[in-house]
Write a protein that holds these residues in place. Structure first.
Motif, short mmCIF file in Angstrom:
data_model
loop_
_atom_site.label_atom_id
_atom_site.label_comp_id
_atom_site.label_asym_id
_atom_site.label_seq_id
_atom_site.Cartn_x
_atom_site.Cartn_y
_atom_site.Cartn_z
N GLY A 232 44.66 -45.19 2.79
CA GLY A 232 43.40 -44.45 2.56
C GLY A 232 42.68 -44.98 1.33
N ALA A 233 43.45 -45.59 0.43
CA ALA A 233 42.81 -46.13 -0.78
C ALA A 233 42.98 -47.64 -0.81
N GLN A 234 42.59 -48.26 0.31
CA GLN A 234 42.77 -49.73 0.46
C GLN A 234 42.12 -50.55 -0.65
N ASP A 235 40.97 -50.08 -1.12
CA ASP A 235 40.20 -50.86 -2.10
C ASP A 235 40.99 -51.07 -3.40
N THR A 236 41.83 -50.09 -3.73
CA THR A 236 42.56 -50.19 -4.99
C THR A 236 43.84 -51.01 -4.82
N LEU A 237 44.14 -51.40 -3.55
CA LEU A 237 45.41 -52.10 -3.28
C LEU A 237 45.26 -53.61 -3.40
N ASP A 238 46.39 -54.25 -3.69
CA ASP A 238 46.44 -55.70 -3.60
C ASP A 238 46.21 -56.05 -2.13
N GLN A 239 45.22 -56.86 -1.78
CA GLN A 239 44.84 -57.12 -0.38
C GLN A 239 45.98 -57.74 0.44
N LYS A 240 46.94 -58.40 -0.25
CA LYS A 240 48.08 -58.99 0.47
C LYS A 240 48.95 -57.91 1.10
N LEU A 241 48.86 -56.71 0.54
CA LEU A 241 49.73 -55.63 1.02
C LEU A 241 49.15 -54.87 2.22
N VAL A 242 47.84 -55.05 2.44
CA VAL A 242 47.18 -54.21 3.46
C VAL A 242 47.78 -54.44 4.86
N LYS A 243 47.91 -55.71 5.24
CA LYS A 243 48.42 -55.99 6.59
C LYS A 243 49.86 -55.47 6.79
N PRO A 244 50.76 -55.82 5.84
CA PRO A 244 52.13 -55.28 6.01
C PRO A 244 52.15 -53.76 6.07
#
Ligand code: ADP
Length: 424
Positions: A232-244
């Motif tokens: 839900g807070a994808q923007d604050t995440l390291d983008q490498k982690l989104v897919k996993p």
């Protein structure tokens, strides 16, 4: 000597004796008297032989009395017949004894009943399982000795295609399985097996699956909850982690569906013997189901053919889940441009609910195992559609709980039809 020759020679002998008596009598001037004396003597001889035969037969002695001529032949033949008869009888008796011994030695209770339901014979195991004592209970009506109402119903209905499972009240408590087969002129052979151990194991298995599924739900809810929050807070995440994380969420949702289906299956298994008191309007249920699925599968053509307004005693939730599993499969395993047809009608002595598609179809070799848990025709088919592999197992249990049969008609590459057949 054959009987015709024997008869001729015997007649010849009698004629000779009478002729000789007549001749001798004629010489002395009393031919008629001599003839009469010879006749009486012959009659006396025959009566004597008859008396000897009667005595022999009534004393049942082994060897017949010695005699000559026709009488000797009669004695020998009767003796041979008697011997053959007694040999056949003892052979038959030893076969009967052998069969009785083998029945008596089996661990299952075995009871032979006549057409009126009276006990003809029972073995030791029947004494242990049902308290029947042979030969004391011979001739007693089985319904007076096995008093469970379920047994009475089963016995009087006389539909012995499926066995009867019964829980006894006495100590120790037991689960018995009754199987009855008919033979002869309305006679019945009843086998009773103690299935207490198997039942307990089966119950342990059901409880284990139910408990594990239940226990796994809480940790899984926590995991999916956190995954939801993180994504839900994808923007604050390291983008490498989104897919996993997205893949983790997908698999967690799959696990949730699996646990939901497993829990549902375990509830169905535990409810299978319970009677269904709710009157379910099947036409109404199908209209509701169609409108629910039409929303999520908006592009698909789901047709309803309602030819009956018959209502069934059943469980609305269970029936909804079974039919929705069939509908879901039909939608999953057929192309988007092909319709899926749900029909409800009466045919012969049955009410038929069918879900038909014009999709992939199933090869006949898979049909016998299709309703097993996690059985898949091919893994690629199912992984593409995201099924749990439990859908048809659920359908089978719902059918069994409603006294219905699940029939599958399918032609590879043409389509499939899943039919729930309810007895009228
Ligand atoms: P799943 O969740 O994999 O669909 P099911 O128990 O519902 O599990 O079905 C078992 C298997 O039967 C499926 O994997 C699929 O291969 C096959 N199957 C079920 N329904 C259909 C259908 N309408 N057409 C073709 N194949 C089907």
């Amino acid at each position: 000597m054959n009987s015709k020759l024997n008869w001729i020679s015997e007649t010849r002998k009698i004629a000779l004796v009478l002729l000789a008596a007549w001749g001798m009598g004629w010489v002395v001037g009393h031919a008629f008297i001599a003839f009469a004396i010879a006749s009486v003597a012959l009659l006396a001889y025959s009566t004597l032989q008859l008396t000897r035969m009667h005595k022999w037969l009534s004393e049942a002695k082994d060897a017949p009395p010695e005699s000559v001529g026709l009488w000797g032949d009669v004695f020998d033949r009767m003796y041979n017949l008697q011997r053959q008869h007694s040999e056949a009888r003892s052979e038959l008796q030893s076969t009967v004894n052998y069969l009785r011994d083998s029945f008596a030695s089996i661990r299952d209770g075995a009871v032979m009943l006549n057409a009126a339901g009276a006990i003809e014979w029972s073995n030791h195991a029947a004494e242990n399982l049902l308290g029947l004592v042979y030969p004391n209970d011979r001739g007693q009506d089985i319904l007076n000795l096995v008093r469970a109402p379920e047994f009475h119903q089963y016995f009087l209905d006389a539909d012995f295609n499926a066995p009867l499972h019964l829980e006894t009240n006495g100590e120790p408590q037991r689960f018995l399985r009754f199987e009855i087969t008919c033979f002869g002129d309305g006679d019945r052979l009843m086998f009773v097996r103690d299935v207490t151990k198997i039942n307990r194991l089966e119950q342990t298995r059901k409880d284990f699956v139910g408990n594990v599924s239940h226990e796994l739900r809480t940790p899984l809810t926590v995991i999916t909850g956190y995954l939801g929050t993180l994504l839900g807070a994808q923007d604050t995440l390291d983008q490498k982690l989104v897919k996993p994380l997205q893949q983790m969420q997908q698999q967690a949702q799959r696990m949730e569906s699996l646990l939901k289906d497993l829990l549902w299956l375990s509830r169905l298994e535990n409810m299978e013997g319970a009677s269904k008191a709710e009157l379910v309007d099947i036409s109404g249920l199908l209209v509701e189901l169609r409108s629910d699925y039409q929303t999520s599968y908006s592009g698909r053509d789901i047709e309803l053919e309602l030819e009956s307004d018959h209502k069934l005693f059943g469980d609305h939730r269970e029936l909804y889940s079974a039919i929705s599993n069939l509908l879901l499969n039909a939608l999953k395993y057929s192309p988007d441009d092909r319709p899926v047809v749900i029909s409800w009608k009466q045919e012969g002595g049955e009410y038929l609910l069918s879900v038909a598609d014009q999709g992939l179809g199933i090869d006949a070799t898979h049909l016998p195992r299709l309703t097993e848990r996690f059985y898949r025709v091919d893994d690629s088919r199912s992984s593409a559609t995201g099924g749990t592999g439990l859908g048809l197992a659920i359908v089978k249990h719902v059918a069994a709980g409603h006294g219905a049969q699940l029939r599958i008609e399918s032609v590879l590459g043409v389509g499939s039809k899943f039919i729930l057949a309810f007895p009228a």
